[in-house]
Scaffold this active site. Structure first.
Site, PDB file in Angstrom:
ATOM      1  N   SER A  76       0.849  -1.185   0.000  1.00 54.24           N
ATOM      2  CA  SER A  76       0.000   0.000   0.000  1.00 54.24           C
ATOM      3  C   SER A  76       0.889   1.242   0.000  1.00 54.24           C
ATOM      4  O   SER A  76       1.660   1.455  -0.921  1.00 54.24           O
ATOM      5  CB  SER A  76      -0.955  -0.017   1.192  1.00 54.24           C
ATOM      6  OG  SER A  76      -1.952   0.969   1.057  1.00 54.24           O
ATOM      7  N   ASP A 304      -8.515  -5.483  -5.779  1.00 59.67           N
ATOM      8  CA  ASP A 304      -8.191  -4.419  -4.814  1.00 59.67           C
ATOM      9  C   ASP A 304      -9.324  -3.413  -4.769  1.00 59.67           C
ATOM     10  O   ASP A 304      -9.707  -2.839  -5.787  1.00 59.67           O
ATOM     11  CB  ASP A 304      -6.888  -3.730  -5.218  1.00 59.67           C
ATOM     12  CG  ASP A 304      -6.286  -2.909  -4.091  1.00 59.67           C
ATOM     13  OD1 ASP A 304      -7.054  -2.242  -3.366  1.00 59.67           O
ATOM     14  OD2 ASP A 304      -5.058  -2.923  -3.935  1.00 59.67           O
ATOM     15  N   HIS A 340      -7.039  -5.730  -1.326  1.00 60.25           N
ATOM     16  CA  HIS A 340      -5.914  -4.872  -0.966  1.00 60.25           C
ATOM     17  C   HIS A 340      -4.937  -5.589  -0.035  1.00 60.25           C
ATOM     18  O   HIS A 340      -5.298  -6.075   1.029  1.00 60.25           O
ATOM     19  CB  HIS A 340      -6.432  -3.596  -0.288  1.00 60.25           C
ATOM     20  CG  HIS A 340      -5.400  -2.542  -0.128  1.00 60.25           C
ATOM     21  ND1 HIS A 340      -4.729  -1.968  -1.184  1.00 60.25           N
ATOM     22  CD2 HIS A 340      -4.895  -1.942   0.989  1.00 60.25           C
ATOM     23  CE1 HIS A 340      -3.873  -1.067  -0.741  1.00 60.25           C
ATOM     24  NE2 HIS A 340      -3.945  -1.040   0.571  1.00 60.25           N
TER      25      HIS A 340
END
Length: 434
Positions: A76, A304, A340
């Site tokens: 991330s 995601d 994610h």
């Protein structure tokens, strides 16, 4: 974990409180009320280089020698930071592992407001129950195209399911709440798949994959679910970016903000013009990192729900256009069905650090990576783009039944290429040294 595996490890708060839920305490200068550029620079890039320099010095003082190899591992926001290091500080690390990165931060943060903008235009705020039911129908329609029915779409871009067929159907949202899928709800889903567009329909940013889950609303009552009148939601980092860094107004209520199309497009232009050079990690020039022998493993889950995977694919394509021999030092892996940083039903890549160190230290590039789902029930492989994980036959519950082929099952040619080529402020980054 890195220390337990025999590495010296370090992390940094990058000049701010890494555990604070918001950037409010450091984003704006106390006296002027304008953006604190020095702190933003620290967060974006400067502190990353300093961390590497200081950490290596500490290792040398403690062990009496400098680290033989240096590695970065982050997802991330940590993934973005890893790519910043490769682009701007190519001498800092020998290997970089970057997962689910928001590479084009200046583009993707305003684009993350797209769902709220679209819902306001359509005057519809459907529940996660309804939107995820649409995603389930998409998966049901396109699941078997890879030869295995497993709740995963291998190539979401090739799924041409017409969601208009769902108009008028009903969804059971529990507790006796029966909800009809309306035309506006389907249009909203299509807008999320298309991504941010201007008032003339010109694409401005990537959309989310068909089949990815919805996190755009929260519902306080059964009535709200039934009437598609739930409350919009935003990730804290998006709220901070729009209110603090763009509007420079900590009291801005983004949920009540009524923007026109030109005003919404203006947010994107302002973000890109003012901040791309500071915080984005989308420069395709990696020649210095390559020249010194650096290696990159970059991966992104195709489901995601926070950072659209199209940004990763577009970046890799830009690097490949600049350097046709990109696979010599940089490989990008897509993980079907993965959310994610590894969430969701799909198998996310594992043993990545081992693959990276083998590549850096022994020159053996990974032709695939082992992958396992979050609940441990599904084992597969993931493949370096543009190859696609493909069912070859045998037991679909074992990774041996899968290989890396070209899009739509076309085998590789003799050159090794397919015949058809189809964050947050509190993110934790980890740096490890062998």
């Amino acid at each position: 974990m890195a220390v337990a595996e025999g590495y010296a490890a370090v992390s940094s708060d990058l000049g701010h409180n890494a555990f604070a839920p918001s950037a409010r305490e450091w984003a704006l200068d106390d006296e002027s009320g304008h953006v604190n550029v020095a702190r933003l620079l620290d967060f974006s890039s400067v502190a990353l280089s300093e961390m590497a320099i200081l950490a290596k010095d500490v290792v040398q003082q403690f062990y009496g020698e400098v680290p033989k190899r240096s590695y970065w591992n982050g997802c991330s926001g940590g993934g973005r930071q890893g790519m910043v290091l490769a682009q701007r500080f190519p001498d800092a690390f020998d290997g970089i592992l970057a997962g689910s990165p928001s590479l084009s931060w200046a583009h993707s943060m305003p684009a993350s407001y797209w769902s709220n903008f679209a819902m306001r235009l359509l005057n519809i705020h459907p529940s996660p129950c309804v939107m995820n039911a649409i995603a389930a129908e998409v998966i049901k329609a396109c699941d078997d195209r890879d030869g295995v029915i497993d709740g995963i779409i291998t190539e979401p871009d090739l799924c041409d399911f017409n969601a208009l067929l769902l108009v008028g159907k009903h969804v059971d949202c529990g507790d006796g709440v029966d909800v009809e899928i309306t035309l506006d709800v389907v249009i909203l889903a299509q807008k999320m798949w298309q991504g941010m567009r201007d008032q003339y329909g010109v694409p401005l940013w990537h959309g989310f994959s068909r089949g990815s889950l919805w996190h755009g609303t929260e519902c306080s009552s059964s009535e709200a679910v039934h009437n598609h009148s739930c409350s919009p939601t935003l990730y804290r980092v998006v709220i901070d970016w729009l209110s603090l860094f763009l509007a420079q107004n900590p009291d801005l209520d983004l949920y009540q903000l009524k923007l026109t199309y030109p005003e919404f497009e203006g947010l994107l232009r302002l973000s890109v013009a003012g901040y791309r050079s500071i915080i984005s990690a989308d420069s395709p020039d990696l020649h210095e990192f390559k020249k010194r022998g650096g290696k990159i493993i970059h991966w992104h889950g195709l489901n995601d729900e926070k950072i659209a995977p199209g940004g990763s694919k577009a970046y890799y394509a830009a690097v490949a256009e600049r350097d046709p021999a990109v696979r010599d030092f940089y490989r990008y892996f897509e993980a079907p069905g993965v959310g994610h940083c590894g969430s969701g039903p799909g198998p996310a890549p594992s043993a990545m650090m081992a693959a990276l160190t083998t590549w850096v230290e022994m020159g053996m590039a990974p032709d695939s990576l082992p992958a396992v789902s979050e609940d441990g029930s599904l084992s597969r492989i993931v493949c370096p783009y543009p190859l696609v994980v493909t069912y070859l036959g045998g037991d679909p519950d074992k990774p041996e039944g899968f290989g890396c082929w070209g899009s739509m099952g076309e085998p590789e040619d003799q050159t090794g290429w397919p015949l058809y080529v189809g964050w947050g402020w509190d993110d934790v980054e980890t740096v490890v040294w062998a």
